[in-house]
Design a protein around this motif. Structure first.
Motif, PDB file in Angstrom:
ATOM      1  N   ARG A 166       0.821  -1.218   0.000  1.00 52.01           N
ATOM      2  CA  ARG A 166       0.000   0.000   0.000  1.00 52.01           C
ATOM      3  C   ARG A 166       0.855   1.268   0.000  1.00 52.01           C
ATOM      4  O   ARG A 166       0.413   2.320  -0.458  1.00 52.01           O
ATOM      5  CB  ARG A 166      -0.925   0.000   1.218  1.00 52.01           C
ATOM      6  CG  ARG A 166      -1.960  -1.120   1.198  1.00 52.01           C
ATOM      7  CD  ARG A 166      -2.923  -0.984   2.352  1.00 52.01           C
ATOM      8  NE  ARG A 166      -3.875  -2.089   2.395  1.00 52.01           N
ATOM      9  CZ  ARG A 166      -4.995  -2.135   1.690  1.00 52.01           C
ATOM     10  NH1 ARG A 166      -5.304  -1.117   0.895  1.00 52.01           N
ATOM     11  NH2 ARG A 166      -5.802  -3.164   1.778  1.00 52.01           N
ATOM     12  N   SER A 167       2.075   1.169   0.521  1.00 53.02           N
ATOM     13  CA  SER A 167       2.992   2.300   0.503  1.00 53.02           C
ATOM     14  C   SER A 167       4.411   1.771   0.694  1.00 53.02           C
ATOM     15  O   SER A 167       4.611   0.589   0.987  1.00 53.02           O
ATOM     16  CB  SER A 167       2.655   3.298   1.615  1.00 53.02           C
ATOM     17  OG  SER A 167       3.045   2.798   2.884  1.00 53.02           O
ATOM     18  N   LYS A 168       5.385   2.647   0.543  1.00 50.58           N
ATOM     19  CA  LYS A 168       6.785   2.242   0.666  1.00 50.58           C
ATOM     20  C   LYS A 168       7.162   1.911   2.108  1.00 50.58           C
ATOM     21  O   LYS A 168       8.263   1.398   2.356  1.00 50.58           O
ATOM     22  CB  LYS A 168       7.694   3.344   0.139  1.00 50.58           C
ATOM     23  CG  LYS A 168       7.586   4.655   0.899  1.00 50.58           C
ATOM     24  CD  LYS A 168       8.483   5.714   0.282  1.00 50.58           C
ATOM     25  CE  LYS A 168       8.374   7.031   1.044  1.00 50.58           C
ATOM     26  NZ  LYS A 168       9.243   8.073   0.443  1.00 50.58           N
ATOM     27  N   HIS A 169       6.263   2.199   3.051  1.00 49.81           N
ATOM     28  CA  HIS A 169       6.556   1.917   4.457  1.00 49.81           C
ATOM     29  C   HIS A 169       6.373   0.437   4.801  1.00 49.81           C
ATOM     30  O   HIS A 169       6.821  -0.007   5.856  1.00 49.81           O
ATOM     31  CB  HIS A 169       5.676   2.769   5.366  1.00 49.81           C
ATOM     32  CG  HIS A 169       5.853   4.245   5.162  1.00 49.81           C
ATOM     33  ND1 HIS A 169       7.030   4.893   5.448  1.00 49.81           N
ATOM     34  CD2 HIS A 169       5.013   5.197   4.677  1.00 49.81           C
ATOM     35  CE1 HIS A 169       6.912   6.176   5.162  1.00 49.81           C
ATOM     36  NE2 HIS A 169       5.694   6.388   4.684  1.00 49.81           N
ATOM     37  N   TYR A 170       5.694  -0.313   3.922  1.00 48.21           N
ATOM     38  CA  TYR A 170       5.519  -1.752   4.160  1.00 48.21           C
ATOM     39  C   TYR A 170       6.782  -2.467   3.713  1.00 48.21           C
ATOM     40  O   TYR A 170       7.197  -2.373   2.559  1.00 48.21           O
ATOM     41  CB  TYR A 170       4.304  -2.275   3.388  1.00 48.21           C
ATOM     42  CG  TYR A 170       2.976  -1.825   3.948  1.00 48.21           C
ATOM     43  CD1 TYR A 170       2.214  -2.667   4.754  1.00 48.21           C
ATOM     44  CD2 TYR A 170       2.469  -0.556   3.670  1.00 48.21           C
ATOM     45  CE1 TYR A 170       0.992  -2.250   5.271  1.00 48.21           C
ATOM     46  CE2 TYR A 170       1.253  -0.129   4.181  1.00 48.21           C
ATOM     47  CZ  TYR A 170       0.520  -0.980   4.979  1.00 48.21           C
ATOM     48  OH  TYR A 170      -0.685  -0.573   5.494  1.00 48.21           O
ATOM     49  N   GLU A 171       7.389  -3.236   4.629  1.00 48.71           N
ATOM     50  CA  GLU A 171       8.675  -3.869   4.353  1.00 48.71           C
ATOM     51  C   GLU A 171       8.609  -5.389   4.351  1.00 48.71           C
ATOM     52  O   GLU A 171       9.599  -6.044   4.038  1.00 48.71           O
ATOM     53  CB  GLU A 171       9.709  -3.415   5.378  1.00 48.71           C
ATOM     54  CG  GLU A 171       9.967  -1.909   5.349  1.00 48.71           C
ATOM     55  CD  GLU A 171      10.984  -1.478   6.379  1.00 48.71           C
ATOM     56  OE1 GLU A 171      11.026  -2.105   7.460  1.00 48.71           O
ATOM     57  OE2 GLU A 171      11.742  -0.527   6.106  1.00 48.71           O
ATOM     58  N   LEU A 172       7.465  -5.960   4.727  1.00 49.26           N
ATOM     59  CA  LEU A 172       7.326  -7.416   4.809  1.00 49.26           C
ATOM     60  C   LEU A 172       6.167  -7.863   3.924  1.00 49.26           C
ATOM     61  O   LEU A 172       5.118  -7.234   3.887  1.00 49.26           O
ATOM     62  CB  LEU A 172       7.095  -7.855   6.254  1.00 49.26           C
ATOM     63  CG  LEU A 172       8.182  -7.429   7.243  1.00 49.26           C
ATOM     64  CD1 LEU A 172       7.784  -7.790   8.655  1.00 49.26           C
ATOM     65  CD2 LEU A 172       9.514  -8.064   6.885  1.00 49.26           C
ATOM     66  N   CYS A 173       6.355  -8.988   3.229  1.00 51.09           N
ATOM     67  CA  CYS A 173       5.400  -9.382   2.195  1.00 51.09           C
ATOM     68  C   CYS A 173       4.270 -10.266   2.691  1.00 51.09           C
ATOM     69  O   CYS A 173       3.250 -10.397   2.010  1.00 51.09           O
ATOM     70  CB  CYS A 173       6.136 -10.093   1.057  1.00 51.09           C
ATOM     71  SG  CYS A 173       6.826 -11.714   1.518  1.00 51.09           S
ATOM     72  N   SER A 174       4.405 -10.899   3.847  1.00 53.76           N
ATOM     73  CA  SER A 174       3.396 -11.867   4.268  1.00 53.76           C
ATOM     74  C   SER A 174       3.413 -12.066   5.777  1.00 53.76           C
ATOM     75  O   SER A 174       4.352 -11.635   6.464  1.00 53.76           O
ATOM     76  CB  SER A 174       3.649 -13.218   3.589  1.00 53.76           C
ATOM     77  OG  SER A 174       4.894 -13.756   4.006  1.00 53.76           O
ATOM     78  N   ASP A 175       2.385 -12.740   6.282  1.00 53.01           N
ATOM     79  CA  ASP A 175       2.335 -13.064   7.711  1.00 53.01           C
ATOM     80  C   ASP A 175       3.491 -13.980   8.094  1.00 53.01           C
ATOM     81  O   ASP A 175       4.032 -13.887   9.201  1.00 53.01           O
ATOM     82  CB  ASP A 175       0.999 -13.746   8.046  1.00 53.01           C
ATOM     83  CG  ASP A 175      -0.164 -12.772   7.997  1.00 53.01           C
ATOM     84  OD1 ASP A 175       0.072 -11.556   8.119  1.00 53.01           O
ATOM     85  OD2 ASP A 175      -1.313 -13.230   7.825  1.00 53.01           O
TER      86      ASP A 175
END
Length: 338
Positions: free
Chosen positions: A229-238
């Motif tokens: 959703r934005s560049k702040h998300y750094e992990l792809c999955s649970d």
């Protein structure tokens, strides 16, 4: 439903690739099948189709079929050449196309929808074009349009930067057609449907991503690209979030362990140091006792460093080290005469 890559009679329905994007759930749904069957399947789940899967948003672009060696084109040329082998024996045509059939079946079984659709469309076009005037040339023309993105963007996934900008330049008029199936009944999202080329579908996908301000990111844990959703998300999955949480706890425990280790060692060191300093600052220093305590302190420091390193290497428990340090404090007390 499986596709038969050995069939020799052409079908009457057009095979299509239908894509639905869900912004809220961050998912993509892909359905492959004959037009009417695909429409029925999307609306009430009754149509017989070849593929239906809902995946994380962006997976089609990230895992799109790549063909730097142009193996798809090589097999297409073999189908082209087989058209000329009908006379005097038609069996030669099917013999030449058998290896291509095996290639297409392997791509179909890969489970990647872009490869699956291309495999089905290839065999469908092979059967359909044979009955047309200049059928071999038409076949190559259609298959070239279908395969072009496999080669064009083999090194540019996830379709960003220059690759995205170049998309409009390589899109030909005859490849630009798509269908939009608008929401009806149980289908709450529009579907973009293609049958000739993937390029307009890719353009549609990228437009939606840009419109929603989503970005492709590289996961800090597994290193794979994903749509965020934005560049702040750094992990792809649970799963990666769990891995990071475990690693963070491990690092915290190591730091805490290291802090306790240094604290225990420092406390014992200064206990010895202060006891020796008390002897030296006495009104009437006892030289013999100072000599004995100083020697014992030197031995203690050397042994304490050795055991601390053993704890760091996991060869000794920190609790055992703590007990040993406490016993050494008792030893200096004995030497002091307390």
């Amino acid at each position: 439903m499986d596709y038969d890559f050995t069939k020799r009679e052409r079908g009457f329905g057009k095979i299509v690739f239908a894509l639905t994007l869900d912004r809220k759930k961050m998912t993509e749904r892909i359905v492959i099948g004959e037009t009417n069957e695909t429409r029925r399947h999307l609306e009430n789940g009754t149509g017989e189709i070849y593929y239906d899967c809902t995946r994380p948003l962006g997976q089609l672009l990230l895992n799109f079929e790549a063909d730097k060696e142009r193996q798809w084109n090589v097999n297409a040329m073999q189908l082209y050449e087989s058209y000329s082998k009908v006379f005097p024996f038609e069996s030669e045509r099917w013999k030449m196309s058998a290896t291509v059939s095996a290639f297409l079946h392997g791509k179909y079984k890969s489970g990647e929808p872009s490869a699956m659709f291309a495999a089905i469309r290839t065999w469908e076009e092979y059967l359909n074009c044979f009955n047309l005037n200049h059928g071999a040339d038409i076949l190559i023309q259609r298959l070239s349009a279908l395969y072009r993105p496999f080669f064009l963007y083999a090194d540019n996934r996830p379709w960003q930067g220059e690759a995205t900008a170049a998309l409009s330049k390589v899109l030909r008029d005859e490849e630009a057609a798509v269908e939009l199936w608008y929401p009806v009944l149980k289908r709450s999202f529009e579907c973009v449907v293609i049958s000739v080329s993937f390029l307009p579908l890719i353009a549609y996908y990228l437009h939606r991503i840009e419109e929603w301000n989503f970005v492709f990111s590289e996961c800090k844990v597994c290193g794979k690209y994903f749509l965020a959703r934005s560049k702040h998300y750094e992990l792809c999955s649970d799963e990666c979030r769990k891995v990071q949480a475990v690693e963070a706890k491990r690092e915290f425990d190591e730091r805490a362990k290291g802090d306790k280790l240094e604290q225990y060692h420092e406390t014992a060191y200064y206990y010895w140091y202060n006891r020796l300093r008390k002897l030296k600052r006495a009104k009437n220093p006892d030289a013999d006792k100072i000599f004995v305590v100083s020697g014992a302190f030197k031995i203690f420091r050397k042994e304490a460093v050795k055991r601390k390193d053993m704890v760091k290497r996991g060869e000794m428990k920190i609790t055992d080290f703590s007990v040993w340090l406490f016993k050494q404090q008792n030893e200096v007390d004995k030497l002091m005469g307390n």
